[in-house]
Design an enzyme around this catalytic site. Structure first.
Site, PDB file in Angstrom:
ATOM      1  N   ALA A   1     -10.572   6.718  -2.219  1.00 21.27           N
ATOM      2  CA  ALA A   1     -10.023   7.997  -1.773  1.00 21.27           C
ATOM      3  C   ALA A   1      -9.806   7.959  -0.267  1.00 21.27           C
ATOM      4  CB  ALA A   1     -10.976   9.139  -2.118  1.00 21.27           C
TER       5      ALA A   1
ATOM      6  N   TYR B   1      -2.235  -0.238  -6.423  1.00 21.63           N
ATOM      7  CA  TYR B   1      -2.944  -1.380  -7.005  1.00 21.63           C
ATOM      8  C   TYR B   1      -2.014  -2.571  -7.214  1.00 21.63           C
ATOM      9  CZ  TYR B   1      -6.560   2.110  -7.841  1.00 21.63           C
ATOM     10  OH  TYR B   1      -7.503   3.088  -7.688  1.00 21.63           O
TER      11      TYR B   1
ATOM     12  N   GLU C   1      -9.675   0.614 -13.728  1.00 19.94           N
ATOM     13  CA  GLU C   1      -8.840   1.356 -14.672  1.00 19.94           C
ATOM     14  C   GLU C   1      -8.333   2.597 -13.963  1.00 19.94           C
ATOM     15  OE1 GLU C   1     -11.966   3.971 -17.218  1.00 19.94           O
ATOM     16  OE2 GLU C   1     -11.740   1.879 -17.779  1.00 19.94           O
TER      17      GLU C   1
END
Length: 132
Positions: free
Chosen positions: A66, A107, A95
């Protein structure tokens, strides 16, 4: 300020629109777990973001990342991921909600590749599994 309070503050502000933000107790429990890896990014001494997960013998899992809204768009999340990968120094997986396209772009830009999918894992959404 204690690490749990820093993480919880970033967590609360970053995930306020989602129902899956970690509670303060969840943050404390994770930080106190045996294999926890947590890295905080500061800007001018002010906490701006964090990454956390676990490091096991043969693999690591990135649980949360975050960055506070006012620090987004500066490459901090990608930097935190790189530091997590370097710290763990083994296979890393994670995930993410299939609907979270911003996280998926992040990602994939960090080199992760989709390796699986858990249908309806979040009830209303699939979990996409990535590894590096």
């Amino acid at each position: 300020m204690l690490t749990a309070e820093i993480i919880f503050g970033i967590e609360s502000e970053s995930f306020c629109e989602f129902s899956d933000a970690w509670s303060f107790e969840m943050v404390k429990a994770h930080l106190n777990s045996k294999n926890s890896v947590t890295l905080i990014k500061t800007i001018n001494g002010v906490p701006a973001g964090y990454v956390t997960g676990v490091k096991l013998e043969n693999e690591s899992e990135l649980y949360r990342i975050a960055v506070l809204p006012k620090y987004r768009g500066q490459g901090l999340a990608k930097e935190l991921i790189a530091r997590f990968i370097e710290t763990c120094d083994n296979k890393v997986f994670l995930e993410v909600r299939a609907k979270n396209t911003a996280a998926i772009r992040l990602y994939e830009s960090a080199g992760f590749a989709e390796t699986g999918r858990r249908i309806n894992y979040y009830g209303d959404d699939d979990a996409v599994v990535y590894s590096l």
